[in-house]
Design a protein around this motif. Structure first.
Motif, PDB file in Angstrom:
ATOM      1  N   THR A   1       0.907  -1.270   0.147  1.00 36.41           N
ATOM      2  CA  THR A   1       0.037   0.079   0.003  1.00 36.41           C
ATOM      3  C   THR A   1       0.940   1.248  -0.099  1.00 36.41           C
ATOM      4  OG1 THR A   1      -1.352  -1.191   1.388  1.00 36.41           O
ATOM      5  CG2 THR A   1      -1.978   0.937   1.216  1.00 36.41           C
ATOM      6  N   GLY A   2       2.236   0.988   0.287  1.00 38.18           N
ATOM      7  CA  GLY A   2       2.952   2.190   0.149  1.00 38.18           C
ATOM      8  C   GLY A   2       2.846   3.173   1.326  1.00 38.18           C
ATOM      9  N   VAL A   3       2.666   2.371   2.385  1.00 39.21           N
ATOM     10  CA  VAL A   3       2.329   3.373   3.745  1.00 39.21           C
ATOM     11  C   VAL A   3       3.367   2.821   4.883  1.00 39.21           C
ATOM     12  CG1 VAL A   3       0.860   4.160   5.806  1.00 39.21           C
ATOM     13  CG2 VAL A   3       0.047   3.941   3.280  1.00 39.21           C
ATOM     14  N   LEU A   4       4.131   3.751   5.641  1.00 40.59           N
ATOM     15  CA  LEU A   4       5.202   3.247   6.477  1.00 40.59           C
ATOM     16  C   LEU A   4       4.582   3.344   7.792  1.00 40.59           C
ATOM     17  CD1 LEU A   4       8.015   2.455   7.316  1.00 40.59           C
ATOM     18  CD2 LEU A   4       8.605   4.962   7.191  1.00 40.59           C
ATOM     19  N   SER A   5       4.536   2.113   8.584  1.00 36.35           N
ATOM     20  CA  SER A   5       4.261   2.173   9.700  1.00 36.35           C
ATOM     21  C   SER A   5       5.449   1.881  10.531  1.00 36.35           C
ATOM     22  CB  SER A   5       3.197   1.367  10.080  1.00 36.35           C
ATOM     23  OG  SER A   5       2.905   1.051  11.678  1.00 36.35           O
ATOM     24  N   PHE A   6       5.866   2.704  11.566  1.00 30.08           N
ATOM     25  CA  PHE A   6       6.985   2.242  12.223  1.00 30.08           C
ATOM     26  C   PHE A   6       6.444   1.934  13.675  1.00 30.08           C
ATOM     27  CE2 PHE A   6      11.124   2.629  10.933  1.00 30.08           C
ATOM     28  CZ  PHE A   6      12.020   2.626  11.939  1.00 30.08           C
ATOM     29  N   GLY A   7       5.136   1.444  14.139  1.00 34.48           N
ATOM     30  CA  GLY A   7       4.892   1.088  15.434  1.00 34.48           C
ATOM     31  C   GLY A   7       4.095  -0.009  15.408  1.00 34.48           C
ATOM     32  N   HIS A   8       4.373  -0.938  14.248  1.00 34.53           N
ATOM     33  CA  HIS A   8       3.714  -2.423  14.454  1.00 34.53           C
ATOM     34  C   HIS A   8       3.987  -3.113  15.636  1.00 34.53           C
ATOM     35  CE1 HIS A   8       1.308  -2.037  10.648  1.00 34.53           C
ATOM     36  NE2 HIS A   8       1.290  -3.260  10.418  1.00 34.53           N
TER      37      HIS A   8
ATOM     38  N   ILE B   1      -7.498   3.130  16.256  1.00 37.21           N
ATOM     39  CA  ILE B   1      -6.147   4.182  16.097  1.00 37.21           C
ATOM     40  C   ILE B   1      -6.202   4.494  14.626  1.00 37.21           C
ATOM     41  CG2 ILE B   1      -3.668   4.255  16.004  1.00 37.21           C
ATOM     42  CD1 ILE B   1      -3.963   2.870  18.775  1.00 37.21           C
ATOM     43  N   GLY B   2      -6.500   3.391  13.758  1.00 37.61           N
ATOM     44  CA  GLY B   2      -6.358   3.518  12.313  1.00 37.61           C
ATOM     45  C   GLY B   2      -7.260   4.805  11.713  1.00 37.61           C
ATOM     46  N   ALA B   3      -8.355   4.852  12.423  1.00 37.19           N
ATOM     47  CA  ALA B   3      -9.452   5.739  12.236  1.00 37.19           C
ATOM     48  C   ALA B   3      -8.741   7.023  12.302  1.00 37.19           C
ATOM     49  CB  ALA B   3     -10.908   5.407  12.844  1.00 37.19           C
ATOM     50  N   LEU B   4      -8.112   7.422  13.508  1.00 32.32           N
ATOM     51  CA  LEU B   4      -7.469   8.609  14.109  1.00 32.32           C
ATOM     52  C   LEU B   4      -6.654   9.197  13.398  1.00 32.32           C
ATOM     53  CD1 LEU B   4      -7.846   7.624  17.873  1.00 32.32           C
ATOM     54  CD2 LEU B   4      -9.603   9.175  16.742  1.00 32.32           C
ATOM     55  N   ILE B   5      -5.838   8.490  12.895  1.00 33.02           N
ATOM     56  CA  ILE B   5      -4.353   8.996  12.124  1.00 33.02           C
ATOM     57  C   ILE B   5      -4.558   8.848  10.666  1.00 33.02           C
ATOM     58  CG2 ILE B   5      -3.251   8.167  14.159  1.00 33.02           C
ATOM     59  CD1 ILE B   5      -2.146   5.917  12.568  1.00 33.02           C
ATOM     60  N   ILE B   6      -5.749   8.543  10.214  1.00 38.99           N
ATOM     61  CA  ILE B   6      -5.686   8.268   8.683  1.00 38.99           C
ATOM     62  C   ILE B   6      -5.594   9.473   7.682  1.00 38.99           C
ATOM     63  CG2 ILE B   6      -8.393   8.763   8.072  1.00 38.99           C
ATOM     64  CD1 ILE B   6      -6.030   5.741   7.262  1.00 38.99           C
ATOM     65  N   LYS B   7      -5.369  10.419   8.335  1.00 37.58           N
ATOM     66  CA  LYS B   7      -5.379  11.784   7.677  1.00 37.58           C
ATOM     67  C   LYS B   7      -4.086  12.277   7.336  1.00 37.58           C
ATOM     68  CE  LYS B   7      -9.548  13.929   7.310  1.00 37.58           C
ATOM     69  NZ  LYS B   7     -10.274  13.101   6.160  1.00 37.58           N
ATOM     70  N   LEU B   8      -3.060  11.341   7.875  1.00 34.21           N
ATOM     71  CA  LEU B   8      -1.567  11.776   7.849  1.00 34.21           C
ATOM     72  C   LEU B   8      -0.896  10.659   6.807  1.00 34.21           C
ATOM     73  CD1 LEU B   8      -0.880  12.169  11.523  1.00 34.21           C
ATOM     74  CD2 LEU B   8      -1.138  13.807   9.953  1.00 34.21           C
TER      75      LEU B   8
ATOM     76  N   TRP C   1      -7.044   2.699   5.398  1.00 33.58           N
ATOM     77  CA  TRP C   1      -7.487   2.202   6.864  1.00 33.58           C
ATOM     78  C   TRP C   1      -7.607   0.960   6.702  1.00 33.58           C
ATOM     79  CZ3 TRP C   1     -12.193  -0.183   8.301  1.00 33.58           C
ATOM     80  CH2 TRP C   1     -12.417  -0.092   9.870  1.00 33.58           C
ATOM     81  N   LEU C   2      -8.333   0.170   5.941  1.00 36.89           N
ATOM     82  CA  LEU C   2      -8.655  -1.373   5.838  1.00 36.89           C
ATOM     83  C   LEU C   2      -7.304  -2.026   5.755  1.00 36.89           C
ATOM     84  CD1 LEU C   2     -11.099  -3.157   6.131  1.00 36.89           C
ATOM     85  CD2 LEU C   2     -11.249  -2.965   3.543  1.00 36.89           C
ATOM     86  N   SER C   3      -6.427  -1.482   4.714  1.00 33.29           N
ATOM     87  CA  SER C   3      -4.867  -2.166   4.715  1.00 33.29           C
ATOM     88  C   SER C   3      -4.445  -2.200   6.374  1.00 33.29           C
ATOM     89  CB  SER C   3      -4.364  -1.358   3.741  1.00 33.29           C
ATOM     90  OG  SER C   3      -2.798  -1.783   3.480  1.00 33.29           O
TER      91      SER C   3
END
Lengths: 418, 289, 316
Positions: free
Chosen positions: C54-61, C101-108, C214-216
């Motif tokens: 999806t090309g989205v970096l999460s550094f808190g998995h 949490i996904g719903a909260l941060i999705i805009k960034l 968000w779903l991803s």
């Protein structure tokens, strides 16, 4: 060297005594190379990196010293002994558990030692219990190791927090007064230490006028120190470990807090004291072992030997490691067997010889709890002492057996395999 | 009670100033080059240890003057060798690279100076309280405030009044245009990085007087810096400064009312800011992507 | 990578995983190491669902990994459930958290999304640390262990038998991985790749970006929490350090090292990383420098990862 398997040397940091090899050569040309394959292995799963590295390394030094002595005396049951060391890192418990399994399954160690970190000690104890391996915990303090989570195969050298609290509480009340303010590290070690202090001081009239739980790794203690001073206690107790202790004391002295209230605590170690500037070495504490014990035989030699090896005096951690490895040797000798069950039974109420106990009181593993009861050293940290590195002035040596509480209080209900 | 609160607010400002110093260095690097420097804590530790090593020869003041630029030099080397090739690429890579560097720094400091905490000698006259009532106002903390104020003031002065500063500010907004105007962007980035690391080194020397000096000294300090940047606003140095002060004060107040939550409170603040005003207090629009 | 090569790789990997306990011991490894690789591989592949596809970096998995672990551990410790229900419970807990949490941060996006994920990771770390009564705090959650699985007709002893547990973990791995493969090959998966390639264009094509990302995110956290549950079972232990940012960073490097753009890449990366860390830390105290060096070298010289390089090599 002929009787060393070259592959074994390159595979990992195996600590063999140079003396043992030399001895083998002198013994005669008929010493078979196969002998090395029969070496007894002790596995040490301890932190060598991360915030506990200094403590872990000092324990390692003690282990190595014991190893040399044992191999010089013909090893365990006549076989040479090796120390296989793994870094439990300071990462998650998974690594410590993985290394414990690696040592037991992969290396086939006969005994397991570790860990500095209480949580990892517990995790490793589950593995050692599963595999029925004798497990000595040199310096993991959580009471559960020889308390509610005790196991027949797990023995511990360092004190429980309750013992430390019991040792120092009376001295504090006598000397300074009854009003205590608690600055406690917010994890099991701190909690049990505080509970221990409250329990120990209550019958003597000790009063908890306030306290704070500080997160582990707190950088700035000033807010807590400000609050502590505001509560107007007789004593501020620092129930912290490692770097937290260092930071808190450093900052307390910068505030000149010692001029307004007395600073004290329960457990103190040489490692934080070594990191403090001389003027910050203050307060009344209890140490689990101290290197400067005039009048007690063998201690000076041990201190000398450590100094020669590392350039620094031995700390309680060094002694923990030393005792742990020697315990394995002595238990095997007494049981005349390497089976964990036989050795564990042999260690019940087992007394350490004076050159290992290195203290004025007898040191023995309490039956039914597997907890070593030895001496506790109450005293004051000092800027300068009678010798270099003499950072602690011992005022009273307490007999561990007298402050250990009852077996029932420990919460240990030991289950032996049938 | 209110006196305790006042004390803590005051003290929080002092500690916050320290966080701000560290965060400003991070922010400088992030704004111009888009690099998240996870190794900032490592540079801090290095600055502290360099000072520790130099003190026996040139005293505390000499170390204070010399250690930060030495750290900055190392920073320049690191930037030239490792980070420069990553400009323009996905920020993921610079994050991973500096993450790895942090490991290496911690290990190397442990290798060189040992795992054992070492005592750091601050001049005696700094170590005492200035007044009996405000006993937490130690000479050292006031000194720290002064140094931080000087450094921050110096930084803002450089940014506002020098050509280099102007170029950095311009580059933060639009690096391409600055490049087409004939500025050597590579050199600009390097110098910017160097300044950021200088501040990390300086923070290190100051930290060593306050905390125990061990290889992990930087580890607990980097997260508050991140938070300061996010709370204060991405792209705004003034915001970072304010963010740092706010964290200090928030931690201080938390210590009065919820002692266990002193670290958690800064993350909660960060989360709130991100949800309500993602660009931060003084952040600029359009910095999110 | 053409279809035949891809199929070949799939088969090769399946075979290697199936027989791991046997050939691992032969080359000086041990079964637990293989199990750890499978668990970390699953975690890295789950992260890669978000990162590489999806090309989205999460550094808190690590937060969701840890939540899955704690959920599993607490289920066993307090309710005495079996291993599989325990993992399911852990997954449910973590997935709900991810949804919120996904719903909260999705805009960034970009680095800022990464920073928020770090922040939330740290928040969970603190909760695990402080909530002593429930989570055991710094001591971790102890005093429980995985129970043998009762299939009705037979008992699978995954407690004492390391090999049995390896195959149990492998089975969970297979289920999760198969699910991920199905999802990625579906239209949903295609739109994720479209988002990765060019978000703006995807938006113009009518793809609901926020919802998809968000779903991803949620799916990615779901599978990573399953890995976390397995991890808790593997160690019979869970502690707050499993939630820390270092673990998150390690997962990212595994994905990058193996090849973010390929399905099996993260597994390869996990295998290399875990084995390397295990080997090096046994031989030297300075293993951290080696690991750090790996990060640096991968980023500088192998940013496409092992499988990425092989793929380009094949093309040339």
């Amino acid at each position: 060297m002929s009787n060393a398997n070259p592959r074994a040397i390159s595979r990992r940091r195996i600590v063999k005594s140079g003396l043992a090899l030399a001895g083998a050569q002198i013994a005669g040309p008929f010493v078979l190379p196969a002998r090395a394959a029969q070496a007894i292995k002790i596995g040490l799963d301890n932190p060598l990196t991360g915030p506990y590295a200094a403590l872990g390394k000092n324990e390692l030094t003690g282990c190595q010293m014991a190893l040399d002595e044992i191999n010089a005396k013909d090893g365990i049951l006549g076989r040479p002994v090796e120390l296989v060391v793994e870094d439990s890192t300071s990462g998650d418990a998974g690594v410590a558990v993985l290394k414990a399994r690696k040592l037991i399954d992969g290396e086939g160690v006969d005994f397991l030692l570790g860990n500095v970190n209480s949580a990892l000690s517990l995790a490793m104890a589950q593995v050692s219990n599963e595999k029925s391996i004798l497990h000595i915990v040199p310096g993991g303090h959580t009471d559960a190791v020889t308390g509610s989570s005790c196991n027949w195969n797990v023995f511990r050298v360092c004190n429980t927090t309750q013992m430390e609290a019991n040792a120092v509480a009376a001295a504090l009340i006598e000397q300074y007064g009854k009003r205590f303010y608690y600055i406690t590290a917010d994890y099991a070690f701190g909690h049990t230490l505080e509970a221990g202090m409250v329990r120990a001081s209550a019958p003597l009239g000790g009063e908890r006028v306030g306290g704070d739980l500080t997160p582990v790794g707190t950088v700035d203690f000033s807010s807590y120190l400000i609050k502590a001073q505001g509560a107007n206690p007789d004593v501020v107790l620092f129930l912290l470990g490692g770097d937290d202790m260092l930071n808190a004391l450093k900052q307390a002295v910068q505030f000149g807090l010692q001029n307004k209230v007395h600073l004290a605590g329960a457990q103190q170690e040489m490692e934080p004291l070594e990191g403090l500037a001389p003027e910050a070495r203050i307060g009344v504490w209890v140490m689990e072992w101290y290197w400067n014990q005039p009048g007690v035989p063998h201690v000076a030699e041990f201190a000398e030997a450590t100094k020669k090896r590392t350039g620094r005096v031995p700390t309680a951690r060094t002694w923990f490691g030393y005792v742990s490895v020697w315990t394995c040797a002595l238990a095997a000798a007494k049981a005349n067997s390497l089976k964990a069950l036989d050795m564990a039974k042999a260690l019940q109420d087992f007394h350490l010889p004076p050159e290992i106990a290195l203290g004025p009181n007898p040191a023995f593993y309490r039956a039914g709890q597997n907890q070593l009861l030895a001496s506790l050293f109450v005293g004051e940290a000092q800027a300068k002492g009678s010798a270099p590195d003499d950072f602690f002035k011992v005022t009273k040596v307490v007999d561990g057996a007298k402050v250990a509480g009852t077996l029932e209080e420990s919460g240990c209900k030991m289950k032996w395999p049938t | 009670m209110s006196q305790v609160v006042l004390f803590n607010v005051f003290n929080g400002l002092i500690v916050g100033a320290f966080y701000a110093l560290m965060a400003l260095g991070l922010s400088l690097i992030l704004n111009l080059s888009g690099v998240i420097n996870f190794a900032h804590g490592g540079f801090l530790a290095l600055g502290a240890y360099l000072a520790y090593t130099l003190i026996p020869y040139i005293g505390f003041w000499g170390a204070l003057i010399l250690a930060p630029p030495l750290t900055a030099v190392l920073g320049l080397v690191v930037e030239w060798l490792l980070i420069r090739p990553l400009y323009g690429k996905d920020p993921l890579y610079s994050l991973l690279l500096t993450f790895g560097l942090a490991y290496i720094f911690e290990d190397m400091t442990r290798l060189i100076w040992g795992a054992q905490s070492v005592p750091f000698q601050v001049p005696g006259w700094l170590m005492t309280s200035l007044s009996n009532q405000y006993f937490f106002l130690t000479g050292y903390r006031v000194f720290m405030m002064i140094i931080v104020a000087a450094a921050v003031g110096g930084l803002f002065a450089v940014l506002k009044y020098t050509r280099l500063g102007m170029r950095i500010r311009a580059g933060t907004r639009d690096l391409d245009t600055v490049s087409t105007l004939g500025v050597n962007v590579r050199v600009l980035r390097s110098l910017n990085f160097g300044i950021g690391i200088y501040m990390a080194g300086l923070a290190g020397v100051l930290a060593a007087g306050l905390l125990g000096l061990s290889p992990t000294i930087g580890a607990n300090l980097i997260m508050p810096s991140f938070v300061a940047i996010i709370v204060g606003g991405l792209g705004s140095l003034l915001g970072t400064l304010i963010g740092g002060l706010m964290i200090g004060v928030a931690s201080g107040l938390a210590a009065v009312y919820f002692p266990s939550a002193t670290e958690a409170v800064i993350y909660v603040m960060m989360a709130l800011v991100l949800l309500v005003r993602p660009r931060g207090l003084l952040g600029e629009e359009g910095r999110l992507h | 990578m053409n279809a035949a090569r891809a199929r070949g790789l799939d088969v090769a990997i399946c075979l290697m995983l199936l027989f791991a306990p046997f050939w691992m011991n032969a080359i000086g490894g041990y079964t637990e190491l293989a199990t750890r690789i499978v668990v970390m591989g699953l975690a890295a592949m789950s992260l890669n669902f978000l990162l590489g596809f999806t090309g989205v970096l999460s550094f808190g998995h690590a937060a969701y990994f840890g939540l899955g672990g704690y959920g599993t551990a607490m289920a066993i410790k307090y309710w005495g459930v079996g291993s599989i229900p325990a993992i399911v419970l852990g997954v449910i807990v973590a997935t709900i958290a991810a949804m919120i949490i996904g719903a909260l941060i999705i805009k960034l996006r970009g680095v800022y999304f990464a920073m928020v994920t770090i922040a939330f990771g740290q928040v969970f770390y603190f909760i695990a640390f402080r909530w002593n009564a429930v989570t055991g705090g710094d001591d971790g959650l102890t005093g429980w262990r995985r129970l043998p699985i009762n299939f009705g007709f037979a008992d699978l002893d995954i407690v004492q038998n390391d090999r049995a547990f390896y195959y149990f973990a492998l089975a969970i791995f297979a289920v999760c991985v198969a699910a991920m493969a199905v999802l990625l090959n579906s239209p949903f998966g295609r739109s994720l790749i479209a988002i990765r390639e060019n978000e703006r264009r995807a938006r113009f094509l009518g793809v609901p970006i926020e919802f998809h990302v968000w779903l991803s995110f949620v799916i990615s956290c779901l599978f990573v929490s399953a890995a976390g549950g397995l991890y808790a079972l593997l160690n019979n232990f869970i502690d707050p350090r499993a939630l820390r940012v270092d673990l998150s960073g390690n997962l990212v490097i595994m994905a990058v090292l193996g090849g973010m753009r390929s399905f099996w890449g993260p597994l390869i990366g996990a295998a290399i990383f875990v084995a390397l860390q295990d080997y090096v830390s046994s031989h030297t105290e300075n293993w951290m420098s080696v690991i750090g060096l790996v990060f640096v070298l991968v980023v500088r010289f192998f940013p496409r990862g092992v499988l990425g390089m092989l793929r380009t090599g094949a093309k040339a």
